[in-house]
Design a protein around this motif. Structure first.
Motif, PDB file in Angstrom:
ATOM      1  N   GLY A  66      25.611  41.278  33.118  1.00 20.70           N
ATOM      2  CA  GLY A  66      26.726  40.667  32.417  1.00 20.70           C
ATOM      3  C   GLY A  66      27.945  40.419  33.276  1.00 20.70           C
ATOM      4  N   GLY A  67      27.876  40.744  34.555  1.00 21.82           N
ATOM      5  CA  GLY A  67      29.036  40.532  35.424  1.00 21.82           C
ATOM      6  C   GLY A  67      28.831  39.370  36.358  1.00 21.82           C
ATOM      7  N   PRO A  68      29.933  38.811  36.850  1.00 21.99           N
ATOM      8  CA  PRO A  68      31.321  39.137  36.514  1.00 21.99           C
ATOM      9  C   PRO A  68      31.736  38.549  35.172  1.00 21.99           C
ATOM     10  CG  PRO A  68      31.260  37.345  38.098  1.00 21.99           C
ATOM     11  CD  PRO A  68      29.839  37.788  37.910  1.00 21.99           C
ATOM     12  N   PHE A  69      32.687  39.234  34.522  1.00 13.64           N
ATOM     13  CA  PHE A  69      33.147  38.798  33.213  1.00 13.64           C
ATOM     14  C   PHE A  69      34.208  37.698  33.378  1.00 13.64           C
ATOM     15  CE2 PHE A  69      34.947  39.590  28.875  1.00 13.64           C
ATOM     16  CZ  PHE A  69      33.753  39.430  28.181  1.00 13.64           C
ATOM     17  N   THR A  70      34.579  37.098  32.253  1.00 13.17           N
ATOM     18  CA  THR A  70      35.474  35.935  32.270  1.00 13.17           C
ATOM     19  C   THR A  70      36.788  36.205  32.994  1.00 13.17           C
ATOM     20  OG1 THR A  70      34.532  35.237  30.171  1.00 13.17           O
ATOM     21  CG2 THR A  70      36.605  34.213  30.826  1.00 13.17           C
ATOM     22  N   GLU A 120      30.833  43.857  30.424  1.00 17.16           N
ATOM     23  CA  GLU A 120      30.623  44.575  29.157  1.00 17.16           C
ATOM     24  C   GLU A 120      29.698  45.777  29.332  1.00 17.16           C
ATOM     25  OE1 GLU A 120      29.317  41.694  26.315  1.00 17.16           O
ATOM     26  OE2 GLU A 120      31.371  41.139  25.772  1.00 17.16           O
ATOM     27  N   SER A 121      28.677  45.645  30.176  1.00 22.73           N
ATOM     28  CA  SER A 121      27.716  46.741  30.358  1.00 22.73           C
ATOM     29  C   SER A 121      28.310  47.938  31.078  1.00 22.73           C
ATOM     30  CB  SER A 121      26.492  46.243  31.130  1.00 22.73           C
ATOM     31  OG  SER A 121      26.858  45.820  32.438  1.00 22.73           O
ATOM     32  N   ALA A 122      29.503  47.783  31.676  1.00 22.36           N
ATOM     33  CA  ALA A 122      30.126  48.878  32.424  1.00 22.36           C
ATOM     34  C   ALA A 122      31.271  49.521  31.658  1.00 22.36           C
ATOM     35  CB  ALA A 122      30.636  48.359  33.764  1.00 22.36           C
ATOM     36  N   ARG A 123      31.517  49.084  30.450  1.00 19.70           N
ATOM     37  CA  ARG A 123      32.646  49.617  29.698  1.00 19.70           C
ATOM     38  C   ARG A 123      32.308  50.946  29.035  1.00 19.70           C
ATOM     39  NH1 ARG A 123      34.513  43.756  27.041  1.00 19.70           N
ATOM     40  NH2 ARG A 123      34.905  42.778  29.077  1.00 19.70           N
ATOM     41  N   ALA A 177      36.713  43.982  38.181  1.00 25.96           N
ATOM     42  CA  ALA A 177      37.740  43.651  39.181  1.00 25.96           C
ATOM     43  C   ALA A 177      39.100  44.132  38.691  1.00 25.96           C
ATOM     44  CB  ALA A 177      37.773  42.160  39.455  1.00 25.96           C
ATOM     45  N   ILE A 178      39.986  44.340  39.639  1.00 24.10           N
ATOM     46  CA  ILE A 178      41.355  44.732  39.346  1.00 24.10           C
ATOM     47  C   ILE A 178      42.244  44.075  40.391  1.00 24.10           C
ATOM     48  CG2 ILE A 178      41.312  46.820  40.787  1.00 24.10           C
ATOM     49  CD1 ILE A 178      42.990  48.219  38.613  1.00 24.10           C
ATOM     50  N   GLY A 179      43.506  43.910  40.082  1.00 24.32           N
ATOM     51  CA  GLY A 179      44.376  43.309  41.080  1.00 24.32           C
ATOM     52  C   GLY A 179      45.774  43.093  40.573  1.00 24.32           C
TER      53      GLY A 179
END
Length: 347
Positions: free
Chosen positions: A220-224, A283-286, A262-264
């Motif tokens: 499901g990654g990367p998400f929107t 979503e699969s990593a939440r 991702a983060i930033g």
């Protein structure tokens, strides 16, 4: 790497009968012979750093050519050291980094490969200029160097003249000459289960276009949100205002090397020393604490700097999970911003 070396050596082999020792290499103070030996030295040094996993300094060795080695022999050494670096890059496990001083004290396989290519392209240009040879490397190699280790340089109409200008070897209309320069490897911020890996403009462009950015993603990654953020990085790069350390980081899981999100930052700190962060998970990593861990790690890195006095994050009113992430990371709620809940963290 192999293509860069092959093209360079093919050009230089046409002039091995010339006096390389007595000919200055372009704008450098070095002779053509010394510059060629320097290429080989850098390639083997990068291979050694990566293969030996050096963490705190350069591995203390250097290459020495035989006294009777001719110009053609030096090119043989360049081919050999280029092959060794290429092998070190291909066989390096995912996530491996080794010491390099500029600017964040480490580089990964892609960084060492790109630096090696840059050494070959630029110094072949220097030698060719000194010897009066015609040399122009493939455009895609030049663009790859720019988008990976020159993320702070606004692209020009064509990549090769831009790379020459960025390294003080040429001129570009409308831009001041470059007197001092350094390339820029990606920043990596360690966390407990994750590694926050800086995303280059090359990777951001691929992500924004629907690719994987060179990463192995969880389902499901990367998400929107990650793709949208990558588009912002791409725009900033094209506009010449991208600052890599204030860009985007992929969240890579240490246990399997897969990216979970991702983060930033939304940009560099403003005049009051405040920077805004955002994050996104597949979503699969939440629900596993990855976002909280990433926010804590990136916040600690930012707030340890002298130019950051506060971090801001905004969240939609109905996004309760994200609100909980910020609370767990130590952020406190402040007055709303543009009808969004706002949170702030100070040292």
């Amino acid at each position: 790497m192999e293509r860069a070396v092959a093209d360079a050596v093919a050009v230089l082999r046409t002039a091995t009968d010339r006096d390389w020792d007595g000919t200055r290499a372009g704008r450098l103070e070095w002779s053509c012979r010394h510059t060629a030996e320097h290429i080989a030295s850098d390639l083997i040094a990068y291979a050694g750093q990566l293969a030996g996993r050096a963490q705190h300094a350069y591995v203390p060795f250097e290459i020495t050519l035989d006294e009777d080695a001719g110009n053609a022999d030096v090119l043989d050494v360049i081919e050999t050291t280029g092959a060794l670096l290429a092998a070190a890059v291909r066989t390096a496990p995912p996530g491996v980094r080794a010491f390099h001083p500029y600017p964040f004290r480490s580089a990964g396989p892609e960084g060492f490969a790109t630096m090696g290519i840059a050494e070959v392209l630029l110094h072949t240009h220097d030698i060719a200029t000194g010897l009066g040879l015609s040399y122009e490397p493939p455009a895609d190699l030049c663009e790859g160097v720019l988008t990976r280790i020159f993320p702070h340089v606004r692209p020009g109409e064509t990549a090769w003249p831009t790379l020459l200008w960025a390294t003080g070897r040429g001129e570009l209309p409308g831009r001041a000459p470059v007197a001092e320069w350094r390339w820029n490897n990606t920043l990596v911020v360690p966390a407990e289960r994750l590694t926050l890996e800086g995303v280059t403009p090359a990777a951001a462009l691929d992500l924004s276009a629907g690719g994987d950015g060179g990463l192995r993603w969880v389902e499901g990654g990367p998400f929107t949100g990650t793709r949208e953020a990558a588009g912002m990085i791409t725009k900033a790069y094209l506009d010449g205002v991208h600052r890599p350390e204030w860009g985007m980081f992929a969240l890579v899981r240490r246990e399997d090397g897969r990216a979970v999100g991702a983060i930033g930052f939304h940009g560099a700190p403003d005049e009051d020393g405040r920077a805004e962060i955002g994050y996104d998970l597949a979503e699969s990593a939440r629900g596993r604490g990855y976002a909280t861990e990433a926010v804590r790690a990136l916040s600690a890195w930012a707030l340890a700097r002298d130019d950051v006095r506060a971090l801001l994050a905004t969240v939609e009113r109905d996004n309760v999970p994200s609100q909980r992430v910020l609370a767990r990371a130590g952020f406190v709620q402040v007055p709303d911003v543009d009808d969004l809940f706002a949170y702030e963290l100070r040292p």
